[in-house]
Design a protein around this motif. Structure first.
Motif, short mmCIF file in Angstrom:
data_model
loop_
_atom_site.label_atom_id
_atom_site.label_comp_id
_atom_site.label_asym_id
_atom_site.label_seq_id
_atom_site.Cartn_x
_atom_site.Cartn_y
_atom_site.Cartn_z
N ILE A 1 -13.49 -6.46 -2.30
CA ILE A 1 -12.27 -7.10 -1.83
C ILE A 1 -12.42 -7.55 -0.39
O ILE A 1 -12.93 -6.82 0.45
CB ILE A 1 -11.07 -6.15 -2.01
CG1 ILE A 1 -10.89 -5.86 -3.50
CG2 ILE A 1 -9.80 -6.76 -1.43
CD1 ILE A 1 -9.86 -4.83 -3.79
N ARG A 2 -11.96 -8.74 -0.09
CA ARG A 2 -12.10 -9.32 1.24
C ARG A 2 -11.23 -8.64 2.29
O ARG A 2 -11.46 -8.79 3.47
CB ARG A 2 -11.78 -10.81 1.21
CG ARG A 2 -12.85 -11.60 0.50
CD ARG A 2 -12.61 -13.09 0.63
NE ARG A 2 -13.61 -13.81 -0.10
CZ ARG A 2 -14.72 -14.29 0.43
NH1 ARG A 2 -14.97 -14.13 1.69
NH2 ARG A 2 -15.58 -14.94 -0.31
N GLY A 3 -10.21 -7.92 1.91
CA GLY A 3 -9.40 -7.19 2.87
C GLY A 3 -8.02 -7.79 3.07
O GLY A 3 -7.59 -8.68 2.34
N ALA A 4 -7.32 -7.32 4.06
CA ALA A 4 -5.92 -7.69 4.30
C ALA A 4 -5.75 -9.17 4.62
O ALA A 4 -4.67 -9.73 4.43
CB ALA A 4 -5.35 -6.85 5.43
N PRO B 1 -5.12 -9.76 -1.30
CA PRO B 1 -5.48 -8.51 -0.63
C PRO B 1 -5.25 -7.22 -1.43
O PRO B 1 -5.79 -6.18 -1.08
CB PRO B 1 -4.60 -8.52 0.62
CG PRO B 1 -3.42 -9.33 0.22
CD PRO B 1 -3.93 -10.36 -0.71
N CYS B 2 -4.47 -7.27 -2.49
CA CYS B 2 -4.16 -6.05 -3.25
C CYS B 2 -5.38 -5.63 -4.08
O CYS B 2 -5.96 -6.46 -4.79
CB CYS B 2 -2.97 -6.27 -4.15
SG CYS B 2 -2.54 -4.84 -5.15
N GLY C 1 -10.22 -13.24 -4.14
CA GLY C 1 -10.20 -12.40 -2.95
C GLY C 1 -11.35 -11.42 -2.90
O GLY C 1 -11.21 -10.30 -2.42
N LEU C 2 -12.52 -11.84 -3.41
CA LEU C 2 -13.68 -10.96 -3.50
C LEU C 2 -14.82 -11.44 -2.62
O LEU C 2 -14.88 -12.60 -2.24
CB LEU C 2 -14.16 -10.88 -4.95
CG LEU C 2 -13.17 -10.35 -5.97
CD1 LEU C 2 -13.76 -10.46 -7.37
CD2 LEU C 2 -12.79 -8.93 -5.66
N ARG C 3 -15.74 -10.54 -2.35
CA ARG C 3 -16.97 -10.84 -1.61
C ARG C 3 -18.15 -10.80 -2.60
O ARG C 3 -18.09 -10.07 -3.58
CB ARG C 3 -17.22 -9.81 -0.52
CG ARG C 3 -16.20 -9.83 0.56
CD ARG C 3 -16.59 -8.82 1.64
NE ARG C 3 -15.57 -8.72 2.64
CZ ARG C 3 -15.45 -9.53 3.68
NH1 ARG C 3 -16.30 -10.51 3.84
NH2 ARG C 3 -14.48 -9.36 4.55
N LEU D 1 -3.49 -9.37 -8.53
CA LEU D 1 -3.87 -10.64 -7.91
C LEU D 1 -2.69 -11.30 -7.19
O LEU D 1 -2.49 -12.51 -7.28
CB LEU D 1 -4.45 -11.58 -8.97
CG LEU D 1 -5.78 -11.12 -9.56
CD1 LEU D 1 -6.17 -11.99 -10.74
CD2 LEU D 1 -6.87 -11.14 -8.50
N VAL D 2 -1.91 -10.51 -6.48
CA VAL D 2 -0.79 -11.06 -5.72
C VAL D 2 -1.34 -11.87 -4.55
O VAL D 2 -2.22 -11.42 -3.82
CB VAL D 2 0.16 -9.95 -5.21
CG1 VAL D 2 -0.55 -8.94 -4.35
CG2 VAL D 2 1.35 -10.54 -4.47
N PRO D 3 -0.85 -13.11 -4.38
CA PRO D 3 -1.29 -13.91 -3.23
C PRO D 3 -0.78 -13.32 -1.92
O PRO D 3 0.27 -12.68 -1.88
CB PRO D 3 -0.65 -15.28 -3.48
CG PRO D 3 -0.29 -15.29 -4.92
CD PRO D 3 -0.02 -13.88 -5.30
N LEU D 4 -1.51 -13.54 -0.87
CA LEU D 4 -1.17 -12.99 0.45
C LEU D 4 0.24 -13.38 0.88
O LEU D 4 0.99 -12.55 1.39
CB LEU D 4 -2.19 -13.47 1.49
CG LEU D 4 -1.97 -13.02 2.93
CD1 LEU D 4 -2.06 -11.50 3.03
CD2 LEU D 4 -2.98 -13.67 3.85
N ASP D 5 0.62 -14.64 0.63
CA ASP D 5 1.94 -15.10 1.07
C ASP D 5 3.09 -14.59 0.21
O ASP D 5 4.25 -14.85 0.50
CB ASP D 5 1.97 -16.62 1.16
CG ASP D 5 1.73 -17.30 -0.18
OD1 ASP D 5 1.24 -16.63 -1.12
OD2 ASP D 5 2.02 -18.50 -0.28
#
Length: 81
Positions: free
Chosen positions: A4-7, A12-13, A60-62, A17-21
């Motif tokens: 996960i890429r982080g906050a 970020p969850c 949202g992954l690395r 898969l909730v979007p950041l906004d």
């Protein structure tokens, strides 16, 4: 968790898969993260880095392929316990 890429990532969850906004939208539900999606994005990254990176960002992954066997192993036990 290490994928996960982080906050500051687009998703970020670590569970869904909730979007950041839309993190503040507690009345909505979002699709859960699925190991198969992460594995497919990593496979695409190994074939075509540009397309794979874009798909990984959407989730949202690395691109950390070392832990995919661990993720698969842990997901087996979380679903079969």
């Amino acid at each position: 968790m290490s994928l996960i890429r982080g906050a500051k990532g687009k998703r970020p969850c670590p569970v869904c898969l909730v979007p950041l906004d839309q993190l503040h939208e507690i009345s909505k539900s979002f699709p859960a993260r699925i190991v198969a999606d992460a594995m497919e994005a990593l496979r695409l990254y190994s074939v075509d880095r540009a397309k794979g990176e874009e798909q990984l960002k959407q989730f949202g992954l690395r691109p950390i392929s070392v832990c995919t066997s661990t993720i698969h192993f842990l997901s087996y036990f979380s679903y079969n316990s």
